[in-house]
Design a protein around this motif. Structure first.
Motif, PDB file in Angstrom:
ATOM      1  N   ASP A   4       0.825  -1.203   0.000  1.00  0.00           N
ATOM      2  CA  ASP A   4       0.000   0.000   0.000  1.00  0.00           C
ATOM      3  C   ASP A   4       0.861   1.256   0.000  1.00  0.00           C
ATOM      4  OD1 ASP A   4      -1.681   1.958   2.316  1.00  0.00           O
ATOM      5  OD2 ASP A   4      -2.484   1.566   0.323  1.00  0.00           O
ATOM      6  N   LEU A   5       1.851   1.323   0.860  1.00  0.00           N
ATOM      7  CA  LEU A   5       2.720   2.495   0.922  1.00  0.00           C
ATOM      8  C   LEU A   5       3.540   2.645  -0.353  1.00  0.00           C
ATOM      9  CD1 LEU A   5       4.183   2.795   4.537  1.00  0.00           C
ATOM     10  CD2 LEU A   5       2.689   4.378   3.339  1.00  0.00           C
ATOM     11  N   SER A   6       4.016   1.560  -0.898  1.00  0.00           N
ATOM     12  CA  SER A   6       4.793   1.625  -2.131  1.00  0.00           C
ATOM     13  C   SER A   6       3.953   2.202  -3.263  1.00  0.00           C
ATOM     14  CB  SER A   6       5.297   0.227  -2.509  1.00  0.00           C
ATOM     15  OG  SER A   6       6.179  -0.271  -1.527  1.00  0.00           O
ATOM     16  N   GLN A   7       2.705   1.773  -3.357  1.00  0.00           N
ATOM     17  CA  GLN A   7       1.841   2.285  -4.415  1.00  0.00           C
ATOM     18  C   GLN A   7       1.488   3.748  -4.183  1.00  0.00           C
ATOM     19  OE1 GLN A   7       0.930   0.508  -7.268  1.00  0.00           O
ATOM     20  NE2 GLN A   7       0.485   2.637  -7.828  1.00  0.00           N
ATOM     21  N   ARG A   8       1.228   4.098  -2.933  1.00  0.00           N
ATOM     22  CA  ARG A   8       0.919   5.498  -2.625  1.00  0.00           C
ATOM     23  C   ARG A   8       2.109   6.402  -2.953  1.00  0.00           C
ATOM     24  NH1 ARG A   8      -1.584   6.050   3.302  1.00  0.00           N
ATOM     25  NH2 ARG A   8      -1.786   8.222   2.598  1.00  0.00           N
ATOM     26  N   PHE A   9       3.305   5.919  -2.630  1.00  0.00           N
ATOM     27  CA  PHE A   9       4.512   6.681  -2.934  1.00  0.00           C
ATOM     28  C   PHE A   9       4.652   6.863  -4.446  1.00  0.00           C
ATOM     29  CE2 PHE A   9       8.998   7.165  -3.894  1.00  0.00           C
ATOM     30  CZ  PHE A   9       9.402   8.115  -2.975  1.00  0.00           C
ATOM     31  N   ALA A  10       4.479   5.779  -5.196  1.00  0.00           N
ATOM     32  CA  ALA A  10       4.597   5.853  -6.653  1.00  0.00           C
ATOM     33  C   ALA A  10       3.552   6.795  -7.241  1.00  0.00           C
ATOM     34  CB  ALA A  10       4.457   4.453  -7.256  1.00  0.00           C
ATOM     35  N   ALA A  42      11.685   5.020  -1.926  1.00  0.00           N
ATOM     36  CA  ALA A  42      12.249   5.663  -3.115  1.00  0.00           C
ATOM     37  C   ALA A  42      13.169   4.719  -3.876  1.00  0.00           C
ATOM     38  CB  ALA A  42      13.009   6.928  -2.712  1.00  0.00           C
ATOM     39  N   ALA A  43      13.930   3.915  -3.141  1.00  0.00           N
ATOM     40  CA  ALA A  43      14.851   2.980  -3.796  1.00  0.00           C
ATOM     41  C   ALA A  43      14.084   1.978  -4.655  1.00  0.00           C
ATOM     42  CB  ALA A  43      15.701   2.264  -2.751  1.00  0.00           C
ATOM     43  N   GLY A  44      13.002   1.444  -4.116  1.00  0.00           N
ATOM     44  CA  GLY A  44      12.194   0.505  -4.880  1.00  0.00           C
ATOM     45  C   GLY A  44      11.542   1.157  -6.075  1.00  0.00           C
ATOM     46  N   TRP A  45      11.010   2.350  -5.886  1.00  0.00           N
ATOM     47  CA  TRP A  45      10.358   3.084  -6.985  1.00  0.00           C
ATOM     48  C   TRP A  45      11.356   3.455  -8.075  1.00  0.00           C
ATOM     49  CZ3 TRP A  45      11.481   8.241  -8.192  1.00  0.00           C
ATOM     50  CH2 TRP A  45      10.662   8.836  -9.150  1.00  0.00           C
ATOM     51  N   ALA A  46      12.527   3.928  -7.690  1.00  0.00           N
ATOM     52  CA  ALA A  46      13.523   4.381  -8.656  1.00  0.00           C
ATOM     53  C   ALA A  46      14.052   3.243  -9.519  1.00  0.00           C
ATOM     54  CB  ALA A  46      14.676   5.082  -7.939  1.00  0.00           C
ATOM     55  N   ARG A  47      14.150   2.052  -8.952  1.00  0.00           N
ATOM     56  CA  ARG A  47      14.613   0.908  -9.743  1.00  0.00           C
ATOM     57  C   ARG A  47      13.654   0.618 -10.891  1.00  0.00           C
ATOM     58  NH1 ARG A  47      16.483  -1.138  -4.683  1.00  0.00           N
ATOM     59  NH2 ARG A  47      14.471  -2.122  -4.263  1.00  0.00           N
ATOM     60  N   VAL A  48      12.379   0.768 -10.644  1.00  0.00           N
ATOM     61  CA  VAL A  48      11.365   0.516 -11.678  1.00  0.00           C
ATOM     62  C   VAL A  48      11.475   1.544 -12.804  1.00  0.00           C
ATOM     63  CG1 VAL A  48       8.881   0.440 -12.157  1.00  0.00           C
ATOM     64  CG2 VAL A  48       9.788  -0.580 -10.056  1.00  0.00           C
TER      65      VAL A  48
END
Length: 403
Positions: A4-10, A42-48
């Motif tokens: 949930d947080l990862s998607q909200r961040f993205a 941010a690290a997970g999002w930036a890799r994508v």
């Protein structure tokens, strides 16, 4: 929670910076739970998205353990494959508000490190937004102050991005706990000597919750957008001399007299900040006094500027006493002027000042006397070589650098 947080961040990053994202972003990570959660999100999002990240920690050196916390951030960033830099501050002189001084120092250090036009992510949360709004309400702030922190803001030559303003602090701490992300609690967050800590204790009492205060900030931000649009429209209609041309502003006096007071105050505040080279607006009480004086036909000074009423205009010029000292002709003078001409090591640039009478053509330029006295001139020791805005060019030109 993690998904949930990862998607909200993205989603928030897309709304703030997409679809054409910068190729690189900086992360300001202190080691607290909020910023450590942001580091991993941010690290997970930036890799994508294939975006390069670099991490910075400002060590204020104000308490034991701060260096170890910076090292902890460096270790965690390294484990994620990210470069990390620690910036140190030793400028506290024991005067004034410590938290304000540390906050401004942090911004300046990061801006110097990141370089012009850079973007830096900061982990301010919904709770931080609520605290900011409540502090400003207690201080009597108006629409601008109660709109809280902007999710996207240009300051100190960089763009601050706050993708977590809608996320509660507790959710980020839970994220860190579940994923076993290390973080530290700054003891100053429980120190009642600081205003923000005392304000924080009020939230949750008598229905005063963070979500409601953050909602108020969002509503005020929408109101501010309307006011800002009105100010831009009035400024376009009333401004007769543009700052970028000659370093001062002149408004149509009759048009200024016709507009509503709130708009007039904002028009003048913007002009004073621009001409006076100050990113902050003047205090409201001082601004009101200055606007009253100049719209009544007087002259006054405020924010590094001279405000003067003429027959058909109200002029805002740089105040001579507020300009920068001498510098090389190849350097930026007074934060805005660049000189073009026959540079030589023995020459320098400084304000024209009382040498204005030595420029017989100055009256034909149409520029106000105050503006010309505070304009850049070329000097050889005490001998005037050129004063471009005053009509004494001698092969020199003065241009304002756009910001």
């Amino acid at each position: 929670m993690s998904v949930d947080l990862s998607q909200r961040f993205a989603d928030e990053m897309g709304a703030l910076l997409g679809p054409d994202f910068p190729t690189s972003l900086a992360l300001a990570v202190s080691g607290g739970g909020d910023s450590m959660a942001m580091l991993h999100l941010a690290a997970g999002w930036a890799r994508v998205y294939g975006i390069a990240l670099r991490v910075v920690t400002v060590d204020h050196g104000l308490r034991d353990g701060s260096a170890a916390e910076a090292a902890m951030v460096a270790d965690e960033a390294g484990a994620l494959g990210l470069d990390h830099t620690t910036l140190s501050w030793s400028g506290w002189d024991g005067q004034g508000n410590l938290q304000d001084a540390a906050r401004q120092a942090r911004l300046n250090l990061i801006a110097g490190w990141i370089g012009p036009q850079g973007h830096v992510l900061m982990a301010h949360t919904q709770d931080d937004q609520a605290e900011t709004v409540l502090m400003r309400l207690i201080r009597g702030s108006g629409v601008d102050g109660l709109s809280g922190m902007a999710a996207l803001r240009k300051t100190a030559g960089m763009t601050v991005v706050r993708p977590l303003l809608a996320v509660q602090r507790a959710a980020l701490r839970h994220y860190c706990t579940v994923l076993k992300i290390p973080f530290v609690d700054d003891p100053s967050n429980a120190d009642d000597r600081f205003d923000r800590v005392r304000i924080r204790r009020l939230i949750g009492q008598e229905g005063l919750d963070a979500a409601t205060l953050a909602k108020t900030a969002a509503q005020m931000a929408r109101a501010k957008e309307v006011l800002d649009l009105r100010v831009r429209q009035v400024t376009q209609d009333a401004q007769k001399i543009h700052y970028a041309d000659a370093g001062y502003v002149a408004f149509d006096r009759d048009l200024i007299a016709e507009i509503e007071r709130e708009t007039a105050l904002r028009v003048f505040a913007n002009a004073l900040s621009e001409v006076g080279q100050n990113p902050y607006r003047p205090r409201l009480s001082a601004l009101e006094d200055a606007v009253d004086q100049v719209t009544s036909g007087g002259t006054t000074t405020l924010h590094g500027c001279v405000l003067a009423a003429q027959k058909t205009q109200i002029q805002i010029c740089r105040e001579l006493q507020a300009v920068a000292g001498p510098c090389s002709t190849k350097d930026l003078w007074d934060g805005r002027w660049t000189m073009e001409g026959p540079h030589a090591p023995e020459l320098h640039v400084a304000a024209l000042g009382d040498a204005l009478p030595h420029c017989p053509e100055w009256r034909t330029t149409g520029h106000p006397r105050d503006a010309l006295r505070a304009s850049p001139a070329i000097w050889h020791d005490d001998r005037l070589i050129a004063a471009p805005l005053a009509g004494f060019t001698a092969g020199w030109q003065a241009r304002i650098v756009a910001k």
